[in-house]
Scaffold this motif. Structure first.
Motif, PDB file in Angstrom:
ATOM      1  N   ASN A 163      97.082  78.305   7.408  1.00 21.70           N
ATOM      2  CA  ASN A 163      97.293  76.983   6.843  1.00 21.70           C
ATOM      3  C   ASN A 163      96.308  75.997   7.472  1.00 21.70           C
ATOM      4  OD1 ASN A 163      98.212  74.504   6.089  1.00 21.70           O
ATOM      5  ND2 ASN A 163     100.387  75.052   6.313  1.00 21.70           N
ATOM      6  N   ALA A 164      95.412  75.439   6.627  1.00 25.33           N
ATOM      7  CA  ALA A 164      94.351  74.578   7.149  1.00 25.33           C
ATOM      8  C   ALA A 164      94.888  73.253   7.677  1.00 25.33           C
ATOM      9  CB  ALA A 164      93.324  74.332   6.055  1.00 25.33           C
ATOM     10  N   SER A 165      96.106  72.886   7.298  1.00 29.16           N
ATOM     11  CA  SER A 165      96.647  71.596   7.755  1.00 29.16           C
ATOM     12  C   SER A 165      97.233  71.684   9.175  1.00 29.16           C
ATOM     13  CB  SER A 165      97.707  71.096   6.791  1.00 29.16           C
ATOM     14  OG  SER A 165      98.791  71.990   6.811  1.00 29.16           O
ATOM     15  N   LEU A 166      97.218  72.874   9.743  1.00 30.59           N
ATOM     16  CA  LEU A 166      97.728  73.022  11.108  1.00 30.59           C
ATOM     17  C   LEU A 166      96.594  72.839  12.116  1.00 30.59           C
ATOM     18  CD1 LEU A 166     100.113  76.099  10.684  1.00 30.59           C
ATOM     19  CD2 LEU A 166     100.688  73.660  10.591  1.00 30.59           C
ATOM     20  N   PHE A 167      96.959  72.526  13.351  1.00 32.44           N
ATOM     21  CA  PHE A 167      95.969  72.267  14.402  1.00 32.44           C
ATOM     22  C   PHE A 167      96.108  73.350  15.469  1.00 32.44           C
ATOM     23  CE2 PHE A 167      97.296  68.415  12.319  1.00 32.44           C
ATOM     24  CZ  PHE A 167      96.087  67.937  11.846  1.00 32.44           C
ATOM     25  N   ARG A 168      94.980  74.044  15.696  1.00 32.14           N
ATOM     26  CA  ARG A 168      95.016  75.220  16.576  1.00 32.14           C
ATOM     27  C   ARG A 168      94.599  74.815  17.983  1.00 32.14           C
ATOM     28  NH1 ARG A 168      92.284  80.892  14.743  1.00 32.14           N
ATOM     29  NH2 ARG A 168      92.883  82.151  16.541  1.00 32.14           N
ATOM     30  N   LEU A 169      95.587  74.732  18.843  1.00 28.97           N
ATOM     31  CA  LEU A 169      95.327  74.293  20.216  1.00 28.97           C
ATOM     32  C   LEU A 169      95.212  75.520  21.114  1.00 28.97           C
ATOM     33  CD1 LEU A 169      95.181  71.647  21.959  1.00 28.97           C
ATOM     34  CD2 LEU A 169      97.573  72.109  22.536  1.00 28.97           C
ATOM     35  N   ARG A 170      94.021  75.698  21.692  1.00 33.81           N
ATOM     36  CA  ARG A 170      93.826  76.868  22.577  1.00 33.81           C
ATOM     37  C   ARG A 170      94.090  76.448  24.021  1.00 33.81           C
ATOM     38  NH1 ARG A 170      89.128  80.853  21.329  1.00 33.81           N
ATOM     39  NH2 ARG A 170      90.672  81.188  19.679  1.00 33.81           N
ATOM     40  N   CYS A 171      95.026  77.128  24.653  1.00 39.52           N
ATOM     41  CA  CYS A 171      95.381  76.813  26.039  1.00 39.52           C
ATOM     42  C   CYS A 171      94.959  77.955  26.949  1.00 39.52           C
ATOM     43  CB  CYS A 171      96.895  76.605  26.180  1.00 39.52           C
ATOM     44  SG  CYS A 171      97.495  75.197  25.254  1.00 39.52           S
ATOM     45  N   ALA A 172      94.320  77.598  28.049  1.00 40.19           N
ATOM     46  CA  ALA A 172      93.964  78.595  29.066  1.00 40.19           C
ATOM     47  C   ALA A 172      94.959  78.474  30.211  1.00 40.19           C
ATOM     48  CB  ALA A 172      92.556  78.309  29.582  1.00 40.19           C
ATOM     49  N   TYR A 173      95.399  79.603  30.718  1.00 41.16           N
ATOM     50  CA  TYR A 173      96.399  79.564  31.789  1.00 41.16           C
ATOM     51  C   TYR A 173      96.235  80.778  32.695  1.00 41.16           C
ATOM     52  CZ  TYR A 173      99.004  83.057  29.090  1.00 41.16           C
ATOM     53  OH  TYR A 173      99.362  84.189  28.415  1.00 41.16           O
ATOM     54  N   PRO A 174      96.701  80.690  33.930  1.00 36.64           N
ATOM     55  CA  PRO A 174      96.645  81.854  34.824  1.00 36.64           C
ATOM     56  C   PRO A 174      97.924  82.672  34.695  1.00 36.64           C
ATOM     57  CG  PRO A 174      97.431  79.967  36.021  1.00 36.64           C
ATOM     58  CD  PRO A 174      97.245  79.497  34.604  1.00 36.64           C
ATOM     59  N   LYS A 175      97.934  83.826  35.273  1.00 38.94           N
ATOM     60  CA  LYS A 175      99.186  84.581  35.445  1.00 38.94           C
ATOM     61  C   LYS A 175      99.136  85.037  36.893  1.00 38.94           C
ATOM     62  CE  LYS A 175     101.889  88.384  33.502  1.00 38.94           C
ATOM     63  NZ  LYS A 175     101.802  89.754  33.002  1.00 38.94           N
ATOM     64  N   SER A 176      99.924  84.410  37.717  1.00 40.63           N
ATOM     65  CA  SER A 176      99.723  84.635  39.149  1.00 40.63           C
ATOM     66  C   SER A 176     101.039  84.872  39.879  1.00 40.63           C
ATOM     67  CB  SER A 176      98.988  83.429  39.752  1.00 40.63           C
ATOM     68  OG  SER A 176      99.769  82.263  39.594  1.00 40.63           O
ATOM     69  N   GLY A 177     100.904  85.205  41.149  1.00 43.84           N
ATOM     70  CA  GLY A 177     102.074  85.368  42.017  1.00 43.84           C
ATOM     71  C   GLY A 177     103.040  86.406  41.471  1.00 43.84           C
ATOM     72  N   ARG A 178     104.335  86.133  41.685  1.00 43.41           N
ATOM     73  CA  ARG A 178     105.372  87.079  41.238  1.00 43.41           C
ATOM     74  C   ARG A 178     105.321  87.303  39.732  1.00 43.41           C
ATOM     75  NH1 ARG A 178     110.925  85.330  44.381  1.00 43.41           N
ATOM     76  NH2 ARG A 178     109.999  85.061  46.413  1.00 43.41           N
ATOM     77  N   LEU A 179     104.881  86.265  38.998  1.00 43.68           N
ATOM     78  CA  LEU A 179     104.960  86.385  37.537  1.00 43.68           C
ATOM     79  C   LEU A 179     103.917  87.343  36.965  1.00 43.68           C
ATOM     80  CD1 LEU A 179     106.171  82.984  36.150  1.00 43.68           C
ATOM     81  CD2 LEU A 179     107.365  84.780  37.365  1.00 43.68           C
ATOM     82  N   SER A 180     103.036  87.876  37.841  1.00 43.24           N
ATOM     83  CA  SER A 180     102.153  88.928  37.344  1.00 43.24           C
ATOM     84  C   SER A 180     102.970  90.174  36.987  1.00 43.24           C
ATOM     85  CB  SER A 180     101.089  89.267  38.381  1.00 43.24           C
ATOM     86  OG  SER A 180     101.692  89.779  39.543  1.00 43.24           O
ATOM     87  N   PHE A 181     104.223  90.213  37.430  1.00 43.07           N
ATOM     88  CA  PHE A 181     105.072  91.362  37.116  1.00 43.07           C
ATOM     89  C   PHE A 181     105.845  91.187  35.799  1.00 43.07           C
ATOM     90  CE2 PHE A 181     104.238  92.068  41.575  1.00 43.07           C
ATOM     91  CZ  PHE A 181     103.923  93.417  41.562  1.00 43.07           C
ATOM     92  N   LEU A 182     105.553  90.122  35.067  1.00 40.23           N
ATOM     93  CA  LEU A 182     106.185  89.991  33.748  1.00 40.23           C
ATOM     94  C   LEU A 182     105.482  90.914  32.772  1.00 40.23           C
ATOM     95  CD1 LEU A 182     106.679  86.151  33.139  1.00 40.23           C
ATOM     96  CD2 LEU A 182     108.200  87.791  34.227  1.00 40.23           C
ATOM     97  N   GLY A 183     106.259  91.568  31.931  1.00 38.42           N
ATOM     98  CA  GLY A 183     105.696  92.352  30.840  1.00 38.42           C
ATOM     99  C   GLY A 183     105.201  91.403  29.757  1.00 38.42           C
ATOM    100  N   HIS A 184     104.446  91.927  28.786  1.00 40.53           N
ATOM    101  CA  HIS A 184     103.835  91.046  27.781  1.00 40.53           C
ATOM    102  C   HIS A 184     104.900  90.327  26.942  1.00 40.53           C
ATOM    103  CE1 HIS A 184     100.508  89.455  25.576  1.00 40.53           C
ATOM    104  NE2 HIS A 184     100.893  90.004  24.435  1.00 40.53           N
TER     105      HIS A 184
END
Lengths: 626, 239
Positions: B2-23
């Motif tokens: 849908n061309a009327s939507l706005f695609r916001l690309r966010c960059a983020y880390p995955k660090s510490g204990r949360l590296s153990f989260l599954g996808h």
């Protein structure tokens, strides 16, 4: 001896790459209370893995209440899965809490929520893994005080040697009373034994070590419990009841789990208690009276909780949500609130007689996967015996309503082994399923593309304490299996009807645990010694282990579960009370055998259960129920 | 799209204990952060109405990252920095987004587009650099390896997934920089690659029980050149 309180996360961190679902052990979820300054420390334990225990509302309520108390901190602990347990035992790592990763044995109080009977070996596993003696009398002066509560505390006798104190009924206030009292007495240097005697003075607190079991001509073989010393502990411990339930915090779940839990949604408890009077239902008898939150409170709390937690589904939980006097308006208001965010509103299960067209339209927004009804018995005669006041017409109307409103799959819950049950009652279960399927086909059309299906799940009745069926023995295993075969043979050959039933062996163990007295503890302990744990998990359950454990302790497991009690006998759990009178339960048992129903006191006159006068409470309804 | 939507690309880390989260756990955690932030996200139609969001390729459980991305489709064009600040305020710290920019809606799905990953792995103090070189060379010559993913045996084509590597000595021992390419048939897991290589030369036991691994960058590979996740036409030469 009390273990040292210190952060031991570094001990389990190297194990995380080696186990299934490491997210079980991470803590730091959104909403968790990380500031655990104490100085008085409590840990609430659900003795199963994180994804089973974390959604438990009881734990969430008590966690919030205690963390709101000045000077008291509350953390959570769950039983690690077997892979992690093995690694921890191999490396000598004790069970840790989540928030501070401190040894469980370093806490002042450790509290267990007992959601069902099959969790008991896990309680022993937790204590052993934590390095806390499993039996109260073996604990040292400074060991944590071990308390328990929850639905399965209504026959706590088989686990009486384990718990220092048991809290009966609503826990919002009693947990704080108990923890503050322990804190103050500890600060004064009062010895452990004296602390327990003081706890027994708090209303709703049962201290098992202050009682002894007496077996005589008026009891069952398990006897009944009486105070060892007169005047120290009450002869009967009554439950605590929050008369003004609406004044309690409506948002219990503030912690947002990382991993998918068994109820991965926001849950708002819209009412507590149920007076329908189903005669098999322990919760229906022990959570009385009925107390509703108001429409405004529920809508406001849901709105706030969805925005602070970020869930995409909210469940309106209670023993019977569609009975709420403002249920229709509630669903409409919540529908407006969540309309454009892909949020779903769900109900745990629907009463057949109160699930109307307007409710069907309002539930679940656009996503209509399956709808669950619980007729519980196949024939009207048997439904009258169990006081499930729904009719064949109710079922047909509800099913038609569901199919007309877009549902394609209907789940029906039944029970087997109900008193007076015949083969005709069993055969009526698949016949009803076929009728529901036929209604679906009439409404939606025939053929594969219609997507219509009916699944039937049949549990085995486990007679529970404080129900009118508490005197009944459970159906013998062989007979359960025969009736299950009869059920399958009676089912029409139609791939759109799916029948499943509970394992007769698991139900038998649950039945035995529900009926034993204090002398049954050696069976549980022996089962644990023989390796029983995670008994509620099909993959882990070993019936043979339990049979052998009972034999080791000098009992026959099936004999325990199937034994009937004399209606006038003093039962092993009668020194505790949810407020319901024995006379009422006896009367209900006789009415059951006569097939006479009893009306719901929130819609008709008082049925005389005794709860309101004995506890000084009453039903609190927000409107008129119909 | 849908061309009327706005695609916001966010960059983020995955660090510490949360590296153990599954996808899947990561996805639900980020989705809940977006809901808490109250951003005007788009919702898909159909049976299950879900948030319109795309994620870069799954990290193995236990692997941390400096360079993860998600594309969130909004129904209103918010100021990028305001949107970033809001979502960061409602995200767990180890996953807190650090950059947000609008991207054309017409770009391919993020997971397929970011096909080039750069990793570093700590091989530990007891591994010799020459042994590591031998092991990697042996595995490249062999061409494939198999490993168990859960109960399933998976075969990996090394020539399709391997791009380059470099070894360096650090304080904690030998460090491996590895570049991989994901293909429509899947991505090569760095830890599986390293363990297979060392097993091949009979040195698997020398590796630490837990191989610390970080994804340090993701790119799009276009005509032999690397495209940064926020750039569409500023290629860098392939290393």
């Amino acid at each position: 001896m009390r273990a040292e309180r210190r952060d031991c996360f570094h001990l389990i961190e190297p194990l995380l790459p080696l186990v299934e679902k490491p997210a079980r052990y991470l803590d730091h979820e959104w909403g968790a209370c990380e500031e655990q300054d104490g100085p008085f420390h409590v840990c609430m334990v659900y003795a199963d893995v994180y994804e089973i225990g974390q959604p438990n509302l009881g734990i969430a309520i008590l966690y919030n209440e205690l963390n709101g108390c000045e000077g008291i901190s509350c953390e959570r602990a769950f039983l690690p899965w077997t892979d992690m347990i093995s690694l921890m035992r191999e490396r000598g790592i004790p069970l840790l809490s989540l928030e501070s990763a401190s040894p469980l044995a370093s806490f002042d109080v450790v509290g267990f929520t007992l959601a069902h009977e099959l969790i008991m070996t896990n309680v022993l596993e937790v204590l052993d893994l934590a390095g806390i003696p499993q039996v109260g009398e073996e604990r040292a002066e400074d060991d944590p005080i071990i308390i328990a509560g929850g639905p399965s505390a209504w026959n706590i006798e088989p686990m009486a040697p384990v718990f220092d104190a048991v809290l009966l009924g609503d826990g919002e206030e009693s947990i704080k009373d108990v923890c503050r009292r322990i804190r103050d007495l500890r600060a004064e240097g009062v010895p452990r034994a004296q602390i327990l005697r003081e706890l027994a003075k708090i209303q709703c607190v049962y201290v098992p070590s202050l009682y002894t079991a007496v077996v005589d001509g008026g009891s069952t073989r398990w006897g009944y419990a009486v105070p060892i010393e007169p005047g120290i502990a009450p002869e009967v411990v009554f439950k605590r009841c929050e008369p003004d339930f609406a004044s309690t915090e409506p948002i219990a779940q503030r912690i947002v789990p990382y991993l998918e839990t068994v109820q991965d949604r926001l849950s708002i408890e819209v009412l507590r208690g149920c007076a329908r009077g189903c005669r098999f239902c322990q919760a229906g008898m022990t959570y009385r009276p009925v107390r509703e939150r108001s429409l405004e409170q529920i809508v406001d709390a849901t709105s706030k909780a969805l925005s602070t937690c970020g869930y995409d589904e909210v469940s309106l939980s209670s023993l019977s949500t569609t009975d709420h006097s403002q249920c229709r308006e509630m669903l409409v208001e919540l529908g407006k609130l969540v309309d454009d965010k892909g949020i779903r509103v769900s109900l745990p299960s629907q009463r057949l007689d109160s699930f109307g067209v307007d409710m069907a339209a309002a539930v679940a927004g656009g996503r209509k996967s399956s709808l669950t009804f619980a007729p519980e018995a196949g024939t009207q005669r048997l439904r009258d015996v169990i006081n499930k006041n729904v009719t064949e017409d109710d079922l047909e109307r509800a099913a038609r309503n569901a199919f007309e409103n877009g549902w394609r799959k209907v789940k029906l819950y039944y029970m087997m082994g109900l008193p007076t049950e015949t083969d005709e009652d069993i055969a009526a279960i698949p016949a009803t399923a076929a009728r529901v399927l036929e209604i679906g086909r009439e409404v939606v059309g025939r053929g594969r593309k219609s997507g219509i299906s009916v699944s039937v799940s049949v549990a085995v009745l486990v007679p529970k304490a404080f129900t009118p069926f508490q005197w009944c023995g459970q159906l013998p295993r062989e007979e359960v299996v025969r009736r299950q075969m009869h059920l399958l043979e009676s089912t029409p050959k139609d791939s759109d009807i799916r029948i499943t039933y509970h394992d007769a062996r698991t139900s038998l163990v649950e039945g035995a645990l529900s009926r034993m007295g204090r002398a049954g503890f050696p069976i549980i302990r022996r089962a644990w010694e023989r390796g029983a744990r995670f008994d509620a998990w099909t993959s882990e359950f070993s019936f043979e282990t339990w049979v052998e454990a009972a034999r080791d302790a000098g009992y026959d497991l099936e004999d325990i579960a199937t034994e009937s009690f004399d209606i006038d006998a003093r039962l092993p759990w009668e020194h505790t009370s949810p407020g319901i009178s024995k006379g009422f339960l006896q009367r209900e048992w006789r009415r059951a055998l006569a097939g006479v129903t009893t009306a719901d006191c929130t819609m008709a006159s008082c049925a005389g259960c005794g709860v309101c006068p004995s506890l000084g409470v009453s039903n609190v309804l927000q409107g008129v129920r119909s | 799209m849908n061309a009327s939507l706005f695609r916001l690309r966010c960059a983020y880390p995955k660090s510490g204990r949360l590296s153990f989260l599954g996808h899947l756990e990561l996805i639900s955690t980020v989705e809940r952060s977006v809901r808490r932030a109250g951003l005007p996200f788009a919702v898909s139609n159909g049976f299950a109405r879900r948030m319109r969001i795309q994620f870069s390729s799954a990290l193995p459980v236990g692997v941390s990252s400096l360079a993860e991305y998600f594309d969130l489709f909004l129904t209103e064009r918010l100021d990028e920095d305001d949107a970033l600040a809001t979502i960061a305020a409602y995200s767990p710290a180890p996953l807190r987004p650090v950059r947000a920019r609008y991207m054309p809606s017409s770009l391919p799905a993020l997971e397929a587009w970011l096909d080039r990953s750069s990793w570093t792995l700590d091989l530990g103090p007891s591994i010799d650099g020459a042994l590591a070189e031998d092991a990697i060379a042996a595995l490249r010559r062999k061409g494939t390896f198999t490993y168990l993913r859960g109960a399933k045996e998976k075969t990996v084509d090394v020539s399709a997934g391997y791009v380059s590597h470099a070894l360096s000595e650090g304080e904690g021992g030998l460090s491996l920089a590895l570049a991989t390419l994901s293909t429509p048939s899947g991505a090569m897991r760095p830890e599986a690659f390293v363990r297979a290589a060392f097993d091949l030369v009979g040195a698997g036991g020398a590796l630490p029980e837990y191989l610390r691994c970080i994804r340090v960058a993701q790119h799009h590979l276009e005509d032999g050149a690397l495209v940064e996740p926020y750039e569409l036409s500023l290629p860098k030469l392939v290393d």
